[in-house]
Design an enzyme around this catalytic site. Structure first.
Site, PDB file in Angstrom:
ATOM      1  N   PHE A  59      -9.306   8.208   8.204  1.00  0.00           N
ATOM      2  CA  PHE A  59      -9.298   8.465   6.765  1.00  0.00           C
ATOM      3  C   PHE A  59     -10.586   7.917   6.150  1.00  0.00           C
ATOM      4  CE2 PHE A  59      -8.491   4.271   4.785  1.00  0.00           C
ATOM      5  CZ  PHE A  59      -8.192   3.520   5.909  1.00  0.00           C
TER       6      PHE A  59
ATOM      7  N   ARG B 236     -10.146  -3.928  10.078  1.00  0.00           N
ATOM      8  CA  ARG B 236      -8.722  -4.193   9.848  1.00  0.00           C
ATOM      9  C   ARG B 236      -8.092  -4.793  11.116  1.00  0.00           C
ATOM     10  NH1 ARG B 236      -8.102   0.240   7.979  1.00  0.00           N
ATOM     11  NH2 ARG B 236      -8.573  -0.383   5.857  1.00  0.00           N
TER      12      ARG B 236
ATOM     13  N   TYR C 115     -14.012   6.917   4.940  1.00  0.00           N
ATOM     14  CA  TYR C 115     -15.378   7.143   5.412  1.00  0.00           C
ATOM     15  C   TYR C 115     -15.461   7.255   6.942  1.00  0.00           C
ATOM     16  CZ  TYR C 115     -16.511   5.763   0.606  1.00  0.00           C
ATOM     17  OH  TYR C 115     -16.581   5.700  -0.773  1.00  0.00           O
TER      18      TYR C 115
ATOM     19  N   ASP D  37      -7.311  -5.327   1.215  1.00  0.00           N
ATOM     20  CA  ASP D  37      -8.363  -4.694   0.427  1.00  0.00           C
ATOM     21  C   ASP D  37      -9.557  -4.530   1.348  1.00  0.00           C
ATOM     22  OD1 ASP D  37      -8.898  -3.544  -2.186  1.00  0.00           O
ATOM     23  OD2 ASP D  37     -10.633  -4.863  -2.164  1.00  0.00           O
ATOM     24  N   SER D  38     -10.104  -3.343   1.322  1.00  0.00           N
ATOM     25  CA  SER D  38     -11.141  -3.028   2.295  1.00  0.00           C
ATOM     26  C   SER D  38     -12.134  -2.066   1.693  1.00  0.00           C
ATOM     27  CB  SER D  38     -10.496  -2.426   3.548  1.00  0.00           C
ATOM     28  OG  SER D  38      -9.575  -1.420   3.178  1.00  0.00           O
TER      29      SER D  38
ATOM     30  N   THR E 175       0.838  -1.195   0.000  1.00  0.00           N
ATOM     31  CA  THR E 175       0.000   0.000   0.000  1.00  0.00           C
ATOM     32  C   THR E 175       0.870   1.240   0.000  1.00  0.00           C
ATOM     33  OG1 THR E 175      -1.876   1.101   1.080  1.00  0.00           O
ATOM     34  CG2 THR E 175      -0.175   0.249   2.527  1.00  0.00           C
ATOM     35  N   LYS E 176       0.288   2.335  -0.507  1.00  0.00           N
ATOM     36  CA  LYS E 176       0.940   3.645  -0.362  1.00  0.00           C
ATOM     37  C   LYS E 176       0.149   4.486   0.635  1.00  0.00           C
ATOM     38  CE  LYS E 176       2.798   3.738  -5.036  1.00  0.00           C
ATOM     39  NZ  LYS E 176       2.421   4.020  -6.418  1.00  0.00           N
TER      40      LYS E 176
ATOM     41  N   LYS F 117     -10.502   2.930  17.519  1.00  0.00           N
ATOM     42  CA  LYS F 117     -10.689   2.314  16.193  1.00  0.00           C
ATOM     43  C   LYS F 117      -9.852   1.042  16.076  1.00  0.00           C
ATOM     44  CE  LYS F 117     -10.418   2.884  11.223  1.00  0.00           C
ATOM     45  NZ  LYS F 117      -9.921   3.581  10.051  1.00  0.00           N
TER      46      LYS F 117
ATOM     47  N   LYS G   2      -3.413   3.411   6.438  1.00  0.00           N
ATOM     48  CA  LYS G   2      -3.523   1.949   6.534  1.00  0.00           C
ATOM     49  C   LYS G   2      -2.256   1.378   7.150  1.00  0.00           C
ATOM     50  CE  LYS G   2      -6.350   0.210   2.705  1.00  0.00           C
ATOM     51  NZ  LYS G   2      -6.289  -0.581   1.476  1.00  0.00           N
TER      52      LYS G   2
END
Ligand code: IMP
Length: 224
Positions: free
Chosen positions: A179, A208, A181, A77-78, A8-9, A202, A13
């Protein structure tokens, strides 16, 4: 020590993953490999997209590490599934607002959130149920080179770990942390959005976090 290259960038995340996964890990991400191939996320499922990211980056990375034993690629992937929208935006969560204008790539979070609020403007609080979903795909660089792996990864060469977090969609954005939503999503049992609750809460409840706890159990169990 194991090495995990997170496919990922997205720095949010990456931060969430690093703060939840325990143990001594050398972390890398695609920010360390700007030449890595772009991945077109065109699978119809979170698992399909996570597998595609993990397999593509494993192929790219094999040969880049001196010792591939205990070197893993981790892809996430989420997305958000909203019941009133029949599960949308789902796998298209990152691109949601761009779908209207045929624009390629991810849309800004604010545009995605504005579109979601517009589509949901006629739904009552009881009709605003939703969930975040996450599928993690773990690929071993060693298995992609047919070498022995310390933590045994049998066929298939990609392992999956999933998590969901139930909640509801607010009528306006609240809070500034996180980040995507997060400002619109209130997890079940709470009255504030993820963006108001902040990272420490969170990271205990999220889709996640749940998937990462399963991954952590796999990484830390003895692998004879
Ligand atoms: P991906 O990077 O292709 O997996 O896209 C995931 C998209 O889903 C993100 O761009 C966000 O819009 C949304 N998303 C996934 N996880 C979260 C989260 O934890 N909070 C808020 N939005 C999320």
């Amino acid at each position: 020590m194991i090495t995990i290259l997170v496919a990922t960038k997205n720095s949010h995340k990456l931060q969430e993953i690093q703060s939840i996964l325990q143990g001594s890990v050398r972390w890398l991400s695609l920010r360390d490999f700007p030449e890595a191939p772009e991945i077109v996320e065109d699978a119809p499922t979170f698992q399909g997209n996570a597998a595609k990211k993990a397999a593509t980056i494993a192929a790219f990375a094999s040969g880049k590490f001196e010792s591939v034993e205990d070197t893993y690629i981790l892809a996430d992937d989420s997305g958000l599934e909203v019941d009133a929208l029949n599960g949308d935006p789902g796998v298209l969560s990152a691109r949601f607002a761009h779908l209207d204008t045929n624009t390629f790539g991810n849309a800004p979070d604010a545009a995605n959130n504005a579109k979601l609020l517009r589509l949901m403007r006629n739904f009552d609080p009881s009709e605003r149920t939703a969930r975040f979903c996450c599928v993690l795909a773990l690929a071993s660089c060693a298995s992609s080179k047919n070498q022995r792996v310390t933590r045994k990864m049998e066929e298939p060469k990609i392992l999956f770990f999933s998590g969901t977090c139930e909640g509801r969609i607010l009528q306006s954005p609240q809070g500034s942390e996180g980040f995507g939503y997060d400002p619109l999503f209130v997890p079940e049992g709470y009255e504030q959005s993820f963006a108001q609750l902040g990272d420490s809460i969170k990271n205990r409840l999220s889709h996640r976090a749940k998937a990462l706890h399963l991954l952590n159990a796999w990484l830390t169990k003895p692998h004879p």
